[in-house]
Write an enzyme that holds these catalytic residues in place. Structure first.
Site, PDB file in Angstrom:
ATOM      1  N   LYS A  36      13.399   8.403  93.168  1.00  0.00           N
ATOM      2  CA  LYS A  36      12.863   7.037  93.022  1.00  0.00           C
ATOM      3  C   LYS A  36      11.797   7.018  91.929  1.00  0.00           C
ATOM      4  O   LYS A  36      11.343   8.088  91.486  1.00  0.00           O
ATOM      5  CB  LYS A  36      12.278   6.581  94.353  1.00  0.00           C
ATOM      6  CG  LYS A  36      11.095   7.421  94.821  1.00  0.00           C
ATOM      7  CD  LYS A  36      10.711   7.119  96.263  1.00  0.00           C
ATOM      8  CE  LYS A  36       9.579   8.023  96.723  1.00  0.00           C
ATOM      9  NZ  LYS A  36       9.315   7.901  98.163  1.00  0.00           N
ATOM     10  N   TYR A 259     -17.761   6.447  75.387  1.00  0.00           N
ATOM     11  CA  TYR A 259     -18.229   5.240  76.079  1.00  0.00           C
ATOM     12  C   TYR A 259     -19.248   5.579  77.152  1.00  0.00           C
ATOM     13  O   TYR A 259     -19.045   6.513  77.953  1.00  0.00           O
ATOM     14  CB  TYR A 259     -17.054   4.530  76.754  1.00  0.00           C
ATOM     15  CG  TYR A 259     -16.137   3.806  75.791  1.00  0.00           C
ATOM     16  CD1 TYR A 259     -16.605   2.756  75.002  1.00  0.00           C
ATOM     17  CD2 TYR A 259     -14.793   4.153  75.703  1.00  0.00           C
ATOM     18  CE1 TYR A 259     -15.763   2.078  74.136  1.00  0.00           C
ATOM     19  CE2 TYR A 259     -13.938   3.478  74.847  1.00  0.00           C
ATOM     20  CZ  TYR A 259     -14.430   2.448  74.062  1.00  0.00           C
ATOM     21  OH  TYR A 259     -13.596   1.778  73.213  1.00  0.00           O
TER      22      TYR A 259
HETATM   23  C1  LIG Z   1       9.371   9.278  98.664  1.00  0.00           C
HETATM   24  C2  LIG Z   1       9.971   9.673  99.952  1.00  0.00           C
HETATM   25  C3  LIG Z   1      10.299  11.006 100.213  1.00  0.00           C
HETATM   26  C4  LIG Z   1       9.905  12.147  99.293  1.00  0.00           C
HETATM   27  O1  LIG Z   1       8.586  12.546  99.602  1.00  0.00           O
HETATM   28  P1  LIG Z   1       7.867  13.767  98.840  1.00  0.00           P
HETATM   29  O2  LIG Z   1       6.533  13.841  99.506  1.00  0.00           O
HETATM   30  O3  LIG Z   1       7.767  13.367  97.415  1.00  0.00           O
HETATM   31  O4  LIG Z   1       8.712  14.956  99.050  1.00  0.00           O
HETATM   32  C5  LIG Z   1      10.953  11.282 101.389  1.00  0.00           C
HETATM   33  N1  LIG Z   1      11.264  10.303 102.269  1.00  0.00           N
HETATM   34  C6  LIG Z   1      10.947   9.011 102.056  1.00  0.00           C
HETATM   35  C7  LIG Z   1      11.307   7.980 103.068  1.00  0.00           C
HETATM   36  C8  LIG Z   1      10.285   8.649 100.905  1.00  0.00           C
HETATM   37  O5  LIG Z   1       9.961   7.374 100.695  1.00  0.00           O
END
Ligand SMILES: *Cc1c(COP(=O)(O)O)cnc(C)c1O
Length: 361
Positions: A36, A259
């Site tokens: 994702k 800054y």
């Molecule tokens: C993003 C996500 C994962 C992956 O989690 P990580 O901590 O990056 O391994 C697994 N399950 C769900 C439902 C998620 O939304």
């Protein structure tokens, strides 16, 4: 070629290596590679293509992300982690052979009421304590029964998600596992519980399908990024964020840098200026002392990060204009930069700026 020296080099072999470690660490389970958010900033299509020959499947957060993968020829199973957001997504979801998570009554009604051209793969999500998405564990028998009775549904798995798996000693994860096991006891349905942290620390959570995300990209999933992962298991960092020194200057003690004059030189200081700033995704909250590597030598950020530039201490190292600056990668871990800046590797990796070219190699 980009005009600025800035880029994120993406090591696809490292991602394949890390996926294999995820498979080995939970050897009885299949693993959905979580890609994702543009594969946590690494480029979803390139990552999916690199993993396609061996991945059991992929997980993304929405139909658009899955569509991009199908359009690029990815044929592996793809799970929509949040399911659909409206019922009119279901015909396309079925046509693309995507699997949807169903986490509430509304989605359940949409799925039961849909008339897709092909059967729709479904996972049921249970809320065992995260208290974000999912049915109460007691609702599972009824939800399962309604989906099993539905001719256009292929019920494939029940899943849950952990709230505190990144703190491996925390008892809350065991409570969530117990609640999930109670709900599934005696039922014939595949299970999926583990994100990266649980995969690496909680064998009881391996189930039938794991869902590794952050570990594929070579960053530690644990709240303490210095914690050993699992035995002698070593992940390989998948992203090197790099730029170059575009100026160097000599400053006298007492001179402020950048800054707000946050950093004031306490000694004669050679200051390096690198072409990269917070608009490229480097955290503006990074404090003085945050590690940075220049031409292979470790040094530190000094002065506030600005939009397009940041400043670093070259006093004790050999460096000249044009030298390569590594913001994170093999020498400087993204977890260390995140910890120094009060955030997590996930946020830095997914926050890479739009003007940073991704170079897949
Ligand atoms: C993003 C996500 C994962 C992956 O989690 P990580 O901590 O990056 O391994 C697994 N399950 C769900 C439902 C998620 O939304």
């Amino acid at each position: 070629m980009p005009y600025r020296p800035l880029r994120a080099r993406i090591h696809l072999a490292a991602i394949r290596h890390n996926y294999r470690l995820a498979k080995q660490a939970a050897s009885t389970a299949k693993a959905l590679a979580v890609i994702k958010a543009n594969a946590y900033g690494h480029g979803a299509v390139a990552v999916a293509r690199a993993l396609a020959p061996e991945a059991d499947g992929f997980a993304v957060s929405c139909l658009e992300e899955a569509l991009e993968l199908r359009d690029s020829g990815i044929e592996a199973p793809i799970l929509l982690l949040e399911g659909v957001f409206a019922p009119d997504e279901l015909p396309l979801t079925a046509r693309l052979d995507l699997t949807v998570v169903i986490h509430n009554r509304l989605q359940l009604a949409w799925v039961l009421g849909a008339r897709p051209d092909r059967p729709l793969g479904c996972w049921i999500k249970l809320d065992t304590g995260m208290h974000r998405l999912g049915f109460a564990p007691e609702e599972l028998p009824e939800v399962m029964a309604s989906l099993e009775d539905c001719p256009h549904v292929r019920l494939q798995a029940a899943m849950t998600h952990f709230a505190r798996a990144d703190e491996p000693e925390h008892p809350y994860t065991a409570k969530q596992i117990a609640a999930f096991e109670r709900a599934l006891a005696g039922k014939r349905i595949a299970s999926s519980l583990a994100n990266s942290a649980a995969l690496l620390s909680e064998p009881r959570a391996h189930g039938d399908w794991t869902r590794p995300g952050i570990m594929l990209y070579g960053a530690s999933p644990f709240a303490d990024p210095t914690r050993p992962l699992l035995g002698d298991l070593r992940l390989r960092p998948a992203m090197t964020l790099e730029s170059a020194l575009i100026a160097i200057k000599e400053l006298a003690p007492g001179e402020p840098v950048g800054y707000g004059g946050r950093f004031v030189c306490t000694r004669p200081t050679r200051l390096g200026i690198a072409a990269l700033g917070y608009a490229d995704g480097y955290p503006r909250h990074a404090p003085d002392g945050t590690p940075i590597a220049v031409a292979g030598q470790l040094t530190r950020l000094i002065g506030r990060v600005s939009m397009d530039l940041l400043t670093l201490d070259l006093t004790d190292i050999a460096a000249q204009p044009g030298d390569r600056v590594e913001l994170w990668g093999e020498q400087v871990s993204v977890g260390a930069v995140a910890a120094a800046s009060g955030t997590i590797a996930y946020e830095l990796l997914t926050g890479i700026g739009r003007r940073v070219p991704l170079i897949h190699e």
